[in-house]
Structure formats: C-alpha cells, structure tokens
Design a protein around this motif. Structure first.
Motif, PDB file in Angstrom:
ATOM      1  N   SER A  12       0.800  -1.234   0.000  1.00  0.00           N
ATOM      2  CA  SER A  12       0.000   0.000   0.000  1.00  0.00           C
ATOM      3  C   SER A  12       0.826   1.275   0.000  1.00  0.00           C
ATOM      4  CB  SER A  12      -0.927   0.020   1.214  1.00  0.00           C
ATOM      5  OG  SER A  12      -0.157   0.034   2.398  1.00  0.00           O
ATOM      6  N   ARG A  13       2.051   1.212   0.542  1.00  0.00           N
ATOM      7  CA  ARG A  13       2.839   2.436   0.754  1.00  0.00           C
ATOM      8  C   ARG A  13       4.323   2.082   0.649  1.00  0.00           C
ATOM      9  NH1 ARG A  13       2.883   3.794   6.229  1.00  0.00           N
ATOM     10  NH2 ARG A  13       1.797   1.954   6.987  1.00  0.00           N
ATOM     11  N   ILE A  15       8.087   1.159   0.344  1.00  0.00           N
ATOM     12  CA  ILE A  15       8.902   0.293  -0.510  1.00  0.00           C
ATOM     13  C   ILE A  15       8.032  -0.681  -1.307  1.00  0.00           C
ATOM     14  CG2 ILE A  15      10.636  -1.569  -0.385  1.00  0.00           C
ATOM     15  CD1 ILE A  15      11.821   0.030   2.084  1.00  0.00           C
ATOM     16  N   ARG A  35      -3.162  -4.555   3.266  1.00  0.00           N
ATOM     17  CA  ARG A  35      -3.921  -4.911   4.475  1.00  0.00           C
ATOM     18  C   ARG A  35      -5.372  -4.464   4.360  1.00  0.00           C
ATOM     19  NH1 ARG A  35      -1.675  -3.086  10.222  1.00  0.00           N
ATOM     20  NH2 ARG A  35      -0.973  -1.287   9.004  1.00  0.00           N
ATOM     21  N   ASP A  62      -3.769  -9.422   5.440  1.00  0.00           N
ATOM     22  CA  ASP A  62      -3.212  -8.879   6.687  1.00  0.00           C
ATOM     23  C   ASP A  62      -2.344  -9.987   7.274  1.00  0.00           C
ATOM     24  OD1 ASP A  62      -2.671  -8.179   9.332  1.00  0.00           O
ATOM     25  OD2 ASP A  62      -4.613  -7.204   9.615  1.00  0.00           O
ATOM     26  N   VAL A  63      -1.047  -9.738   7.361  1.00  0.00           N
ATOM     27  CA  VAL A  63      -0.138 -10.818   7.762  1.00  0.00           C
ATOM     28  C   VAL A  63      -0.258 -11.181   9.236  1.00  0.00           C
ATOM     29  CG1 VAL A  63       1.506 -10.233   5.915  1.00  0.00           C
ATOM     30  CG2 VAL A  63       1.902  -9.347   8.227  1.00  0.00           C
ATOM     31  N   ASN A  92       7.253  -7.984   2.175  1.00  0.00           N
ATOM     32  CA  ASN A  92       7.719  -6.632   2.497  1.00  0.00           C
ATOM     33  C   ASN A  92       7.010  -6.032   3.711  1.00  0.00           C
ATOM     34  OD1 ASN A  92       8.769  -3.790   1.686  1.00  0.00           O
ATOM     35  ND2 ASN A  92       6.532  -3.562   1.716  1.00  0.00           N
ATOM     36  N   SER A 144      14.168  -7.577   5.038  1.00  0.00           N
ATOM     37  CA  SER A 144      14.633  -7.621   6.416  1.00  0.00           C
ATOM     38  C   SER A 144      15.194  -6.245   6.775  1.00  0.00           C
ATOM     39  CB  SER A 144      15.677  -8.739   6.549  1.00  0.00           C
ATOM     40  OG  SER A 144      16.109  -8.841   7.871  1.00  0.00           O
ATOM     41  N   TYR A 163      11.920  -4.247  17.262  1.00  0.00           N
ATOM     42  CA  TYR A 163      12.052  -4.253  15.794  1.00  0.00           C
ATOM     43  C   TYR A 163      13.255  -5.097  15.390  1.00  0.00           C
ATOM     44  CZ  TYR A 163      12.693  -2.499  11.023  1.00  0.00           C
ATOM     45  OH  TYR A 163      12.853  -2.406   9.663  1.00  0.00           O
ATOM     46  N   LYS A 167      13.390  -8.763  13.325  1.00  0.00           N
ATOM     47  CA  LYS A 167      14.099  -8.972  12.056  1.00  0.00           C
ATOM     48  C   LYS A 167      15.190 -10.038  12.213  1.00  0.00           C
ATOM     49  CE  LYS A 167      12.005  -5.866   9.360  1.00  0.00           C
ATOM     50  NZ  LYS A 167      11.240  -6.221   8.166  1.00  0.00           N
ATOM     51  N   GLY A 199      18.221  -0.479   2.687  1.00  0.00           N
ATOM     52  CA  GLY A 199      18.845   0.829   2.929  1.00  0.00           C
ATOM     53  C   GLY A 199      18.015   1.595   3.936  1.00  0.00           C
ATOM     54  N   VAL A 201      15.544   4.170   4.103  1.00  0.00           N
ATOM     55  CA  VAL A 201      14.708   4.663   3.001  1.00  0.00           C
ATOM     56  C   VAL A 201      13.670   5.657   3.537  1.00  0.00           C
ATOM     57  CG1 VAL A 201      13.327   3.953   1.019  1.00  0.00           C
ATOM     58  CG2 VAL A 201      14.971   2.353   1.996  1.00  0.00           C
ATOM     59  N   THR A 203      10.668   6.534   3.816  1.00  0.00           N
ATOM     60  CA  THR A 203       9.245   6.174   3.775  1.00  0.00           C
ATOM     61  C   THR A 203       8.607   6.638   5.085  1.00  0.00           C
ATOM     62  OG1 THR A 203       9.735   4.108   4.851  1.00  0.00           O
ATOM     63  CG2 THR A 203       9.762   4.084   2.439  1.00  0.00           C
TER      64      THR A 203
HETATM   65  P1  NDP Z   1       6.064   1.783   5.509  1.00  0.00           P
HETATM   66  O1  NDP Z   1       5.683   2.012   6.927  1.00  0.00           O
HETATM   67  O2  NDP Z   1       6.133   2.926   4.574  1.00  0.00           O
HETATM   68  O3  NDP Z   1       5.149   0.635   4.854  1.00  0.00           O
HETATM   69  C1  NDP Z   1       4.897  -0.552   5.542  1.00  0.00           C
HETATM   70  C2  NDP Z   1       4.010  -1.424   4.686  1.00  0.00           C
HETATM   71  O4  NDP Z   1       3.740  -2.644   5.409  1.00  0.00           O
HETATM   72  C3  NDP Z   1       2.663  -0.771   4.391  1.00  0.00           C
HETATM   73  O5  NDP Z   1       2.261  -1.111   3.091  1.00  0.00           O
HETATM   74  C4  NDP Z   1       1.767  -1.402   5.429  1.00  0.00           C
HETATM   75  O6  NDP Z   1       0.379  -1.437   5.119  1.00  0.00           O
HETATM   76  C5  NDP Z   1       2.324  -2.817   5.429  1.00  0.00           C
HETATM   77  N1  NDP Z   1       1.871  -3.558   6.601  1.00  0.00           N
HETATM   78  C6  NDP Z   1       2.049  -3.237   7.900  1.00  0.00           C
HETATM   79  N2  NDP Z   1       1.427  -4.127   8.684  1.00  0.00           N
HETATM   80  C7  NDP Z   1       0.827  -5.034   7.849  1.00  0.00           C
HETATM   81  C8  NDP Z   1       0.036  -6.174   8.032  1.00  0.00           C
HETATM   82  N3  NDP Z   1      -0.322  -6.590   9.256  1.00  0.00           N
HETATM   83  N4  NDP Z   1      -0.389  -6.864   6.949  1.00  0.00           N
HETATM   84  C9  NDP Z   1      -0.056  -6.461   5.710  1.00  0.00           C
HETATM   85  N5  NDP Z   1       0.666  -5.357   5.456  1.00  0.00           N
HETATM   86  C10 NDP Z   1       1.112  -4.658   6.512  1.00  0.00           C
HETATM   87  O7  NDP Z   1       7.497   1.066   5.603  1.00  0.00           O
HETATM   88  P2  NDP Z   1       8.635   0.791   4.518  1.00  0.00           P
HETATM   89  O8  NDP Z   1       8.094   0.807   3.155  1.00  0.00           O
HETATM   90  O9  NDP Z   1       9.794   1.645   4.859  1.00  0.00           O
HETATM   91  O10 NDP Z   1       9.045  -0.697   4.959  1.00  0.00           O
HETATM   92  C11 NDP Z   1       8.893  -1.833   4.120  1.00  0.00           C
HETATM   93  C12 NDP Z   1       9.793  -2.926   4.680  1.00  0.00           C
HETATM   94  O11 NDP Z   1      11.155  -2.487   4.657  1.00  0.00           O
HETATM   95  C13 NDP Z   1       9.484  -3.290   6.137  1.00  0.00           C
HETATM   96  O12 NDP Z   1       9.560  -4.678   6.307  1.00  0.00           O
HETATM   97  C14 NDP Z   1      10.605  -2.597   6.903  1.00  0.00           C
HETATM   98  O13 NDP Z   1      10.871  -3.216   8.131  1.00  0.00           O
HETATM   99  C15 NDP Z   1      11.759  -2.710   5.929  1.00  0.00           C
HETATM  100  N6  NDP Z   1      12.830  -1.731   6.145  1.00  0.00           N
HETATM  101  C16 NDP Z   1      12.615  -0.402   5.953  1.00  0.00           C
HETATM  102  C17 NDP Z   1      13.642   0.506   6.161  1.00  0.00           C
HETATM  103  C18 NDP Z   1      13.464   1.965   5.937  1.00  0.00           C
HETATM  104  O14 NDP Z   1      14.453   2.725   6.158  1.00  0.00           O
HETATM  105  N7  NDP Z   1      12.322   2.467   5.494  1.00  0.00           N
HETATM  106  C19 NDP Z   1      14.983   0.067   6.617  1.00  0.00           C
HETATM  107  C20 NDP Z   1      15.092  -1.364   6.781  1.00  0.00           C
HETATM  108  C21 NDP Z   1      14.055  -2.215   6.545  1.00  0.00           C
HETATM  109  P3  NDP Z   1      -0.699  -0.353   5.706  1.00  0.00           P
HETATM  110  O15 NDP Z   1      -0.670   0.811   4.751  1.00  0.00           O
HETATM  111  O16 NDP Z   1      -1.969  -1.089   5.717  1.00  0.00           O
HETATM  112  O17 NDP Z   1      -0.223   0.046   7.082  1.00  0.00           O
END
Ligand code: NDP
Length: 254
Positions: A12-13, A15, A35, A62-63, A92, A144, A163, A167, A199, A201, A203
């Motif tokens: 949804s958002r 990465i 989700r 929804d995981v 992801n 991860s 967190y 991971k 990285g 990122v 977000t």
């Molecule tokens: P965001 O918070 O921007 O996005 C998280 C995403 O995960 C959203 O699409 C969210 O959906 C979804 N999500 C959360 N909970 C659930 C659930 N129960 N079921 C299904 N989907 C779910 O984070 P990022 O894009 O930054 O993160 C993506 C991945 O990268 C994560 O695993 C994060 O740990 C990892 N990561 C990110 C880093 C960073 O710097 N950004 C660094 C290292 C790792 P919804 O919109 O419904 O909430």
C-alpha cells in the motif's frame, strides 16, 4: 524477455508500493497484497501504469490475521491452478512502532512486532510455497533490515529493541526455510530464499521516528532502493539461497 509474475505483500505504501510501480512500468505482472483495500488509496492509480490489461491484481492480506492469510492464499491458488506461475514473492510488510525498548515495551507491543515482521511473512511465504508445489517460485525475498543482524549489532539504535529482535528472528527462520527447501531437493532445490536490507529509506516508517538521538545517515528514496534491489535480486539464483544482501549489492553478515 517474458514478463514475470511477482507477489508483493505489503504493497500500500513505501517500498512495497514502489516495487509495484516499477514492476508494472517495466511490463511485469503483479499480485499486490494490501492490508486494507479501501484505505490503500495510493495503489489504485498505479493500475493505470499497466502495460497489459489485468497485469495488476490488488488483493487483501493482513499478515497478522491467519484467516486473512488463508483467504488470500486460497484466491492465489485458484490462479495457480489455472496455470499462473508465481516467479518472485516479496515479503515486504513490516512495522516499526518507535520506541520499542527492551526495558520499557509492553507484551502486546513486542508481540505486534513479532507477528507482523516475523511470523506473518514466514507463514505467508510457507503457504504460497505449498500451493506452488508443481512450479515453485524462483525466488522468495524477505525485506529484512540491517537492524536484524546479530554479527553487526547496532548498539546505537536506541528504541529499536523489538524491531531488531523481530528482524533477527525473521533472518534465522528464513535461513531455515532455505536449508529445508535445499534438503527437500527436486524442484524445491531450485528456489532461492533471500533476505534484503533496503537501505535507510525515506518512507513513512523512517520519517515517523520523531527525534531520534542518533544519526540516520545515507537516507535514500524508495525509487533508488527498489531499482537497486531489483538489480541485486535478479542476479541471484538457487546457489545464493539463504543469503543476506543490501540494496547496493553488498552482502550483509547475519
Ligand atoms: P512503511 O511504513 O512505509 O510501509 C509498511 C508497509 O507494510 C505498508 O504497506 C503497510 O500497510 C504494510 N503492513 C504493515 N502491517 C501489515 C500487516 N499486518 N499486513 C499487511 N501489510 C502490513 O514502511 P517501509 O516501506 O519503509 O518498509 C517496508 C519494509 O522495509 C518493512 O519490512 C521494513 O521493516 C523494511 N525496512 C525499511 C527501512 C526503511 O528505512 N524504510 C529500513 C530497513 C528495513 P498499511 O498501509 O496497511 O499500514
């Protein structure tokens, strides 16, 4: 090159959304699991980037909810049974509720990190593998984090206890998944299971931390993270199963 089919969980958002955007732009086929389908407003406009009609399927998963996982996998199974091959599966979805210190956090907050970042992604991958027995995916990619490395423990990351633990547990479980598939052999031995650090990122996850006391250096955009991860992912095959990589191609220590 023939288009590949990708499953992106948590689309949804951030990465996950960027994976969908880039994959559609280059002509691949995507099953994008979110989700909450109604609330995922940023994914719907991407269906306009489809190079072929129906190349983006938006579905619900929804995981943290086993019945939601089962219903999602059941719908994907009906596509697989009709001949769709899932080429790449990207787990992801993740949360980071800051701060989550070992000395402070509640039982339920710790559980939320483990359910979303560890148990959910592993079970979704396991069930998608089970329905793909006749044509397993080439790659299963877990997003991860460097926070989950035990060899390079990030002591400076105050507020990241749950967190990081979630991971680290994800990393250990995906290594077992890789080893089990290798032991099974046959078609299962062709699957490459990877961990990726995307990285730092910019977000919602990274920008909603408020005022952290330590420096988050080298922040990159989702576009750069995903385009570089796609390059790394596509260089990997069964010989690389059970390994951990950064977005920029560096191997990372467990
Ligand atoms: P965001 O918070 O921007 O996005 C998280 C995403 O995960 C959203 O699409 C969210 O959906 C979804 N999500 C959360 N909970 C659930 C659930 N129960 N079921 C299904 N989907 C779910 O984070 P990022 O894009 O930054 O993160 C993506 C991945 O990268 C994560 O695993 C994060 O740990 C990892 N990561 C990110 C880093 C960073 O710097 N950004 C660094 C290292 C790792 P919804 O919109 O419904 O909430």
């Amino acid at each position: 090159m023939a288009p590949s089919t990708w499953v992106i969980i948590g689309a949804s958002r951030g990465i996950g959304l960027e994976f969908v955007r880039q994959l559609l732009e280059r002509g691949d086929q995507v099953i994008a699991a979110v989700r909450n389908v109604e609330a995922a407003k940023r994914i719907w406009p991407l269906t306009g980037n489809e190079t072929r009609p129906g190349s983006c399927l938006i579905d619900q998963c929804d995981v943290t909810d086993e019945s939601s996982i089962d219903a999602f996998v059941g719908r994907v199974k009906s596509l697989v049974d009709k001949g769709m091959k899932l080429d790449n599966i990207v787990l992801n979805a993740g949360i980071l509720r800051y701060p989550n210190r070992a000395t402070e956090l509640s039982y339920s907050e710790f559980a939320a990190h483990l359910h979303t970042n560890t148990i959910g992604p592993i079970i979704v991958a396991q069930k998608l593998l089970q329905i793909s027995a006749s044509a397993p995916p080439s790659r299963v990619i877990f997003i991860s984090s460097d926070s989950g490395s035990t060899a390079l423990f990030r002591e400076q990351e105050d507020g990241f206890g749950a967190y990081a633990a979630s991971k680290a547990a994800l990393n250990q479980m995906l290594r077992h998944m890789a080893a089990e598939l290798k032991r099974k052999g046959g078609l299962w031995g062709e699957v490459c299971v990877l961990a990726m650090h995307p990285g730092e990122v910019s977000t919602d996850m990274a920008t909603n931390l408020g005022e952290v006391e330590w420096d988050i250096s080298g922040m990159i955009g989702a576009e750069e993270s995903v385009s570089k991860m796609l390059t790394v992912i596509e260089q990997k095959n069964k010989k690389d199963t059970g390994t951990f990589w950064c977005w920029d191609g560096r191997e990372y220590p467990w």
